[in-house]
Design an enzyme around this catalytic site. Structure first.
Site, PDB file in Angstrom:
ATOM      1  N   ARG A  32       0.813  -1.216   0.000  1.00 16.49           N
ATOM      2  CA  ARG A  32       0.000   0.000   0.000  1.00 16.49           C
ATOM      3  C   ARG A  32       0.847   1.267   0.000  1.00 16.49           C
ATOM      4  NH1 ARG A  32      -5.476  -0.684   1.793  1.00 16.49           N
ATOM      5  NH2 ARG A  32      -6.059  -2.701   0.964  1.00 16.49           N
ATOM      6  N   ARG A  36      -3.497   6.650   0.295  1.00 11.05           N
ATOM      7  CA  ARG A  36      -3.909   7.838   1.039  1.00 11.05           C
ATOM      8  C   ARG A  36      -2.841   8.501   1.884  1.00 11.05           C
ATOM      9  NH1 ARG A  36      -9.311   5.327   3.295  1.00 11.05           N
ATOM     10  NH2 ARG A  36      -7.876   3.589   3.205  1.00 11.05           N
ATOM     11  N   ARG A  45      -6.976  11.435  -6.865  1.00  7.85           N
ATOM     12  CA  ARG A  45      -8.121  10.553  -6.733  1.00  7.85           C
ATOM     13  C   ARG A  45      -9.427  11.303  -6.446  1.00  7.85           C
ATOM     14  NH1 ARG A  45      -9.204   5.909  -4.487  1.00  7.85           N
ATOM     15  NH2 ARG A  45     -11.283   6.766  -4.669  1.00  7.85           N
ATOM     16  N   ASP A  81      -6.792  -3.201  -7.277  1.00  8.49           N
ATOM     17  CA  ASP A  81      -7.329  -3.780  -6.049  1.00  8.49           C
ATOM     18  C   ASP A  81      -7.606  -5.254  -6.286  1.00  8.49           C
ATOM     19  OD1 ASP A  81      -8.403  -2.713  -3.259  1.00  8.49           O
ATOM     20  OD2 ASP A  81      -9.683  -4.359  -3.909  1.00  8.49           O
ATOM     21  N   TYR A 156     -14.739 -12.083   0.869  1.00  5.65           N
ATOM     22  CA  TYR A 156     -15.519 -10.892   0.495  1.00  5.65           C
ATOM     23  C   TYR A 156     -16.821 -11.273  -0.203  1.00  5.65           C
ATOM     24  CZ  TYR A 156     -11.786  -7.671   1.817  1.00  5.65           C
ATOM     25  OH  TYR A 156     -10.873  -6.944   2.529  1.00  5.65           O
TER      26      TYR A 156
HETATM   27  O1  CP3 Z   1       0.212   0.497  -3.214  1.00  8.55           O
HETATM   28  C1  CP3 Z   1      -0.281  -0.650  -3.270  1.00  8.55           C
HETATM   29  O2  CP3 Z   1      -0.057  -1.521  -2.416  1.00  8.55           O
HETATM   30  C2  CP3 Z   1      -1.124  -1.015  -4.487  1.00  8.55           C
HETATM   31  C3  CP3 Z   1      -2.491  -0.813  -4.332  1.00  8.55           C
HETATM   32  C4  CP3 Z   1      -3.417  -1.800  -3.609  1.00  8.55           C
HETATM   33  C5  CP3 Z   1      -4.720  -1.415  -3.258  1.00  8.55           C
HETATM   34  N1  CP3 Z   1      -5.385  -2.498  -2.785  1.00  8.55           N
HETATM   35  C6  CP3 Z   1      -5.269  -0.070  -3.450  1.00  8.55           C
HETATM   36  C7  CP3 Z   1      -6.335   0.367  -2.539  1.00  8.55           C
HETATM   37  C8  CP3 Z   1      -3.275  -3.149  -3.269  1.00  8.55           C
HETATM   38  C9  CP3 Z   1      -2.056  -4.056  -3.385  1.00  8.55           C
HETATM   39  C10 CP3 Z   1      -4.525  -3.571  -2.753  1.00  8.55           C
HETATM   40  C11 CP3 Z   1      -4.811  -4.954  -2.357  1.00  8.55           C
HETATM   41  C12 CP3 Z   1      -5.934  -5.210  -1.431  1.00  8.55           C
HETATM   42  N2  CP3 Z   1      -7.201  -4.717  -1.479  1.00  8.55           N
HETATM   43  C13 CP3 Z   1      -5.866  -6.147  -0.364  1.00  8.55           C
HETATM   44  C14 CP3 Z   1      -4.658  -6.957  -0.019  1.00  8.55           C
HETATM   45  C15 CP3 Z   1      -3.690  -6.111   0.717  1.00  8.55           C
HETATM   46  C16 CP3 Z   1      -3.954  -5.984   2.180  1.00  8.55           C
HETATM   47  O3  CP3 Z   1      -4.079  -4.833   2.638  1.00  8.55           O
HETATM   48  O4  CP3 Z   1      -4.022  -6.994   2.855  1.00  8.55           O
HETATM   49  C17 CP3 Z   1      -7.127  -6.150   0.265  1.00  8.55           C
HETATM   50  C18 CP3 Z   1      -7.509  -6.978   1.463  1.00  8.55           C
HETATM   51  C19 CP3 Z   1      -7.964  -5.267  -0.453  1.00  8.55           C
HETATM   52  C20 CP3 Z   1      -9.385  -4.943  -0.212  1.00  8.55           C
HETATM   53  C21 CP3 Z   1      -9.470  -3.508   0.144  1.00  8.55           C
HETATM   54  N3  CP3 Z   1      -9.530  -2.494  -0.792  1.00  8.55           N
HETATM   55  C22 CP3 Z   1      -9.417  -2.908   1.431  1.00  8.55           C
HETATM   56  C23 CP3 Z   1      -9.350  -3.653   2.731  1.00  8.55           C
HETATM   57  C24 CP3 Z   1      -9.435  -1.521   1.234  1.00  8.55           C
HETATM   58  C25 CP3 Z   1      -9.306  -0.443   2.284  1.00  8.55           C
HETATM   59  C26 CP3 Z   1     -10.577   0.201   2.624  1.00  8.55           C
HETATM   60  C27 CP3 Z   1     -10.272   1.577   3.223  1.00  8.55           C
HETATM   61  O5  CP3 Z   1     -10.677   2.550   2.601  1.00  8.55           O
HETATM   62  O6  CP3 Z   1      -9.609   1.634   4.253  1.00  8.55           O
HETATM   63  C28 CP3 Z   1      -9.521  -1.280  -0.147  1.00  8.55           C
HETATM   64  C29 CP3 Z   1      -9.522   0.029  -0.812  1.00  8.55           C
HETATM   65  C30 CP3 Z   1      -8.230   0.444  -1.371  1.00  8.55           C
HETATM   66  N4  CP3 Z   1      -7.445  -0.338  -2.169  1.00  8.55           N
HETATM   67  C31 CP3 Z   1      -7.615   1.701  -1.219  1.00  8.55           C
HETATM   68  C32 CP3 Z   1      -6.445   1.670  -1.963  1.00  8.55           C
HETATM   69  C33 CP3 Z   1      -5.438   2.776  -2.161  1.00  8.55           C
HETATM   70  C34 CP3 Z   1      -8.187   2.859  -0.434  1.00  8.55           C
HETATM   71  C35 CP3 Z   1      -9.321   3.465  -1.192  1.00  8.55           C
HETATM   72  C36 CP3 Z   1      -9.152   4.925  -1.498  1.00  8.55           C
HETATM   73  O7  CP3 Z   1      -8.016   5.459  -1.541  1.00  8.55           O
HETATM   74  O8  CP3 Z   1     -10.201   5.533  -1.764  1.00  8.55           O
END
Ligand code: CP3
Length: 349
Positions: A32, A36, A45, A81, A156
């Protein structure tokens, strides 16, 4: 055909560490790292929904590049994602800020399975395009492609959204093993193909996230999960890319996760790299494992923790520095830059 990047990135410390070869410095990237914690990400974004953003190759390229430019990390990870391929095959889902993926109609019956078709490259042309743009821009820095592992994706889909207990998922797994395996078989196809698309477009490493699999016992993992994760990873076997496999709270599962077909096993902060490497066995590199909470500690405390991990990493077959889980959204990004520099400085040889 992959671009000419492979020849140039072959010498990368990240690829060498993943293959348990000697490195010039310990490679470092952060799960990640795009997102943010970066003001430039929040600005780009603004006004675009997460899944929408993932379908725009230029936007994806810019967001993916931001942490590489800012921190000087050893790898980019595609901005996407784990649920992108599920949305691509037609599932009605949304990524809700502060919550995570939410599925409009959960998948719980055999009839529901029909709503999860197989993925082909034609479902995700924007991924191929984004990876090609990135590989051209990244030069020597390798791009990591990724996917969600069948268990975490199934959680999910079955729960309908994020879950702490995974109760419905476990109930399905044990109560209707036939349906569970059919669902995971389909998800293994989707994730495996999603990885293959990224590698064929030029990704040089892949990471399979099974973020929530630490909720399972070792025997449940062996019976209900490992064969499907193995099938996912097998989709990119023989393409010459190291495969990283990561989950949270997986101390008991590390050996089985390595045996699923990963050259590198990601370790969270609960298990030391030394113990993890012993459990996984020779021939595998490890990735990790700074507790993300320490990013909020005074620099001297954080510094010592980072140096300890780098030092430990010298005594395992291969080490890629990372956090034990993702970058917290409210962390000061300058701290990540300092950690990157510190890892490079103290490991230079
Ligand atoms: O920089 C990186 O690592 C690449 C981007 C990335 C995202 N999601 C972008 C994202 C990666 C590798 C993921 C994988 C992902 N998504 C996982 C596996 C990684 C982990 O954390 O264990 C999981 C479980 C998800 C599902 C998911 N998507 C979650 C739990 C969330 C967070 C929700 C929140 O807002 O806190 C997301 C949303 C998400 N995916 C965001 C980002 C940057 C945040 C959304 C936003 O910025 O609006």
């Amino acid at each position: 055909m992959p671009s000419s990047a492979p020849a140039r990135t072959r010498a990368s410390d990240l690829l060498r560490a993943a293959r348990c070869e000697p490195v010039t410095r310990t490679p470092v990237w952060f799960m990640r790292q795009a997102g943010r914690s970066l003001p430039e990400y929040r600005a780009l974004r603004a006004g675009t929904a997460m899944l929408q953003a993932c379908t725009r190759p230029e936007l994806v390229t810019e967001i993916t590049m931001q942490p590489v430019r800012r921190h000087g990390v050893d790898a980019a990870i595609l901005f996407s994602d784990i649920v992108v391929p599920l949305a691509a095959v037609g599932l009605d889902l949304e990524v809700v800020a502060g919550v995570g993926p939410v599925v409009a109609r959960p998948v719980r019956t055999r009839a529901d399975l029909d709503r999860v078709p197989e993925l082909t490259g034609e479902h995700v042309p924007y991924i191929t395009e984004a990876v090609r743009l990135l590989v051209a821009e990244l030069g020597d820095t390798p791009l990591i492609g990724f996917a969600g592992a069948p268990f975490t994706l199934a959680s999910y889909l079955v729960e309908g959204g994020p879950s702490r207990s995974h109760v419905r998922t476990k109930a399905l797994m044990h109560g209707d093993p036939g349906l569970w395996h059919a669902l995971c078989d389909r998800l293994a196809q989707v994730s495996g193909e999603f990885l293959r698309v990224q590698v064929q477009a030029g990704a040089r490493v892949v990471q399979l996230f099974d973020s929530w699999v630490g909720a399972l016992s070792r025997s449940d993992y062996a019976r209900f999960v490992q064969p499907h994760s193995a099938r996912t990873l097998a989709a990119v076997a023989g393409l010459g890319v190291p495969r990283i496999h990561f989950g949270v709270g997986t101390g008991e599962l590390l050996a089985l996760m390595g045996a699923a077909g990963a050259e590198v096993v990601g370790v969270d902060y609960r298990v030391s790299l030394t113990d993890a490497s012993e459990r996984i066995g020779p021939g595998h590199a490890v990735q990790g494992n700074l507790d993300p909470a320490l990013l909020f500690a005074p620099w001297e405390v954080l510094r010592e923790a980072v140096v300890d991990i780098v030092e430990e990493g010298r005594h395992v077959p291969g080490h890629i520095f990372n956090l034990g889980h993702g970058v917290p959204p409210d962390v000061d990004p300058d701290v990540l830059t300092r950690v990157t520099e510190l890892v490079h400085d103290v490991s230079a040889r």
